[in-house]
Design a protein around this motif. Structure first.
Motif, PDB file in Angstrom:
ATOM      1  N   PHE A 297       0.832  -1.203   0.000  1.00  0.00           N
ATOM      2  CA  PHE A 297       0.000   0.000   0.000  1.00  0.00           C
ATOM      3  C   PHE A 297       0.871   1.260   0.000  1.00  0.00           C
ATOM      4  CE2 PHE A 297      -1.889   3.506   2.331  1.00  0.00           C
ATOM      5  CZ  PHE A 297      -3.063   3.705   1.633  1.00  0.00           C
ATOM      6  N   ILE A 298       1.906   1.279   0.844  1.00  0.00           N
ATOM      7  CA  ILE A 298       2.778   2.450   0.931  1.00  0.00           C
ATOM      8  C   ILE A 298       3.422   2.731  -0.419  1.00  0.00           C
ATOM      9  CG2 ILE A 298       4.962   3.290   1.892  1.00  0.00           C
ATOM     10  CD1 ILE A 298       4.148   2.008   4.545  1.00  0.00           C
ATOM     11  N   ASN A 299       3.923   1.708  -1.080  1.00  0.00           N
ATOM     12  CA  ASN A 299       4.562   1.911  -2.383  1.00  0.00           C
ATOM     13  C   ASN A 299       3.584   2.473  -3.405  1.00  0.00           C
ATOM     14  OD1 ASN A 299       7.525   0.844  -2.954  1.00  0.00           O
ATOM     15  ND2 ASN A 299       6.675  -0.374  -1.274  1.00  0.00           N
ATOM     16  N   LEU A 300       2.352   1.982  -3.386  1.00  0.00           N
ATOM     17  CA  LEU A 300       1.346   2.498  -4.317  1.00  0.00           C
ATOM     18  C   LEU A 300       0.904   3.907  -3.933  1.00  0.00           C
ATOM     19  CD1 LEU A 300      -0.763  -0.759  -4.782  1.00  0.00           C
ATOM     20  CD2 LEU A 300       0.734   0.314  -6.483  1.00  0.00           C
TER      21      LEU A 300
ATOM     22  N   ASN B 245      -6.628  -5.181  -5.574  1.00  0.00           N
ATOM     23  CA  ASN B 245      -7.831  -6.029  -5.593  1.00  0.00           C
ATOM     24  C   ASN B 245      -8.593  -5.969  -4.266  1.00  0.00           C
ATOM     25  OD1 ASN B 245      -7.551  -7.118  -8.279  1.00  0.00           O
ATOM     26  ND2 ASN B 245      -5.844  -8.352  -7.500  1.00  0.00           N
ATOM     27  N   LEU B 246      -8.725  -4.756  -3.764  1.00  0.00           N
ATOM     28  CA  LEU B 246      -9.441  -4.525  -2.511  1.00  0.00           C
ATOM     29  C   LEU B 246     -10.503  -3.461  -2.731  1.00  0.00           C
ATOM     30  CD1 LEU B 246      -6.376  -4.374  -0.070  1.00  0.00           C
ATOM     31  CD2 LEU B 246      -7.989  -6.269  -0.314  1.00  0.00           C
ATOM     32  N   SER B 247     -11.470  -3.408  -1.845  1.00  0.00           N
ATOM     33  CA  SER B 247     -12.506  -2.383  -1.940  1.00  0.00           C
ATOM     34  C   SER B 247     -11.959  -1.044  -1.466  1.00  0.00           C
ATOM     35  CB  SER B 247     -13.710  -2.768  -1.080  1.00  0.00           C
ATOM     36  OG  SER B 247     -13.377  -2.663   0.294  1.00  0.00           O
ATOM     37  N   PRO B 248     -12.521   0.077  -1.959  1.00  0.00           N
ATOM     38  CA  PRO B 248     -12.099   1.392  -1.458  1.00  0.00           C
ATOM     39  C   PRO B 248     -12.222   1.506   0.056  1.00  0.00           C
ATOM     40  CG  PRO B 248     -13.392   1.648  -3.457  1.00  0.00           C
ATOM     41  CD  PRO B 248     -13.476   0.191  -3.084  1.00  0.00           C
ATOM     42  N   LYS B 249     -13.241   0.874   0.633  1.00  0.00           N
ATOM     43  CA  LYS B 249     -13.412   0.929   2.083  1.00  0.00           C
ATOM     44  C   LYS B 249     -12.257   0.238   2.802  1.00  0.00           C
ATOM     45  CE  LYS B 249     -16.792   0.024   5.747  1.00  0.00           C
ATOM     46  NZ  LYS B 249     -18.142  -0.491   6.064  1.00  0.00           N
TER      47      LYS B 249
ATOM     48  N   ILE C 233      -9.225  -0.082   1.597  1.00  0.00           N
ATOM     49  CA  ILE C 233      -8.069   0.799   1.399  1.00  0.00           C
ATOM     50  C   ILE C 233      -8.099   1.948   2.398  1.00  0.00           C
ATOM     51  CG2 ILE C 233      -7.092   2.525  -0.192  1.00  0.00           C
ATOM     52  CD1 ILE C 233      -6.206  -0.329  -0.754  1.00  0.00           C
ATOM     53  N   ASP C 234      -9.297   2.485   2.645  1.00  0.00           N
ATOM     54  CA  ASP C 234      -9.422   3.538   3.664  1.00  0.00           C
ATOM     55  C   ASP C 234      -8.943   3.018   5.016  1.00  0.00           C
ATOM     56  OD1 ASP C 234     -10.438   5.290   1.817  1.00  0.00           O
ATOM     57  OD2 ASP C 234     -12.542   5.007   2.404  1.00  0.00           O
TER      58      ASP C 234
ATOM     59  N   GLU D 141      -5.877   4.666   7.190  1.00  0.00           N
ATOM     60  CA  GLU D 141      -6.043   5.182   8.548  1.00  0.00           C
ATOM     61  C   GLU D 141      -5.171   4.416   9.538  1.00  0.00           C
ATOM     62  OE1 GLU D 141      -7.562   7.970   9.151  1.00  0.00           O
ATOM     63  OE2 GLU D 141      -7.994   8.031   6.996  1.00  0.00           O
ATOM     64  N   ASN D 142      -5.042   3.111   9.349  1.00  0.00           N
ATOM     65  CA  ASN D 142      -4.215   2.309  10.246  1.00  0.00           C
ATOM     66  C   ASN D 142      -2.743   2.710  10.133  1.00  0.00           C
ATOM     67  OD1 ASN D 142      -3.828   0.081  12.133  1.00  0.00           O
ATOM     68  ND2 ASN D 142      -2.842  -0.972  10.434  1.00  0.00           N
TER      69      ASN D 142
END
Length: 210
Positions: free
Chosen positions: A155-158, A173-177, A179-180, A184-185
């Protein structure tokens, strides 16, 4: 020996005012006030004294901040640069950080914080503003007790790319929720408050290649 600064900003009154402020700080000296990135290129190519820090406006005619930053990355990759911005321009600031910029300053910054920013860049290499300053102090401790997962690193790299969060979700391949939730984490784990803060932290700690 004085710590030296070059200001690059097309608003001459602002640049001259900033020069006066910097010269009022102990052990700081402004070498030049320039109005375009091209003037900075000419200065460097003229074999003149190189500054410790360049303060670089993002939006300028002839050669803007991003174009100037790309030139510096190729020709003077070790040059410390702080971006100057009228507002929080996330997309452009992230691109500049990826090109080697060491942080950014809003033009309405308080003088004490401005001096702190200059000192941070000289001492630690980066300035993490009020959104991210605590990360500079304690993030390594946080990670030693709570290391990042492989998916968090992905995630950080993207997030350090030009992709939107929606596009990051598609890539992973994950939902926007979901990813949110990752965002936040990680903000909590790394003690940052914005995407720019996350990118600065990742670059400073060699978590992504630039």
């Amino acid at each position: 020996m004085s710590k030296t600064v070059i200001i690059v900003d097309d608003h001459n009154l602002f640049g001259q005012s900033l020069k006066g402020l910097i010269n009022s700080f102990n052990d700081y000296q402004v070498l030049a006030v320039l109005t375009t990135g091209q003037e900075l290129v000419d200065y460097f190519e003229g074999n003149r004294v190189k500054p410790d820090i360049v303060l670089l406006d993002i939006r300028m005619p002839v050669m803007n901040g991003m174009e100037t930053m790309e030139w510096l990355k190729v020709n003077y990759p070790d040059q410390k640069v702080l971006a100057l911005s009228m507002e929080h321009e996330e997309e452009i600031i992230i691109k500049m950080i990826k090109a080697g910029c060491r942080g950014y300053l809003l033009k309405d910054i308080e003088p004490d914080e401005f001096l702190f920013a200059l000192t941070c860049v000289l001492d630690s290499g980066y300035y993490l503003n009020e959104e991210t300053s605590s990360a500079l102090r304690c993030a390594r401790e946080n990670l030693s007790s709570n290391p990042l997962s492989q998916r968090e690193m992905e995630f950080i790299n993207l997030a350090c790319s030009e992709l939107t969060y929606k596009e990051v979700a598609l890539q992973m391949n994950l939902s926007p929720k979901t990813i949110d939730g990752y965002r936040e984490n990680l903000f909590r784990k790394l003690d940052v408050k914005s995407r720019v803060g996350l990118v600065l932290y990742a670059v400073k700690n060699n978590m992504v290649s630039v």
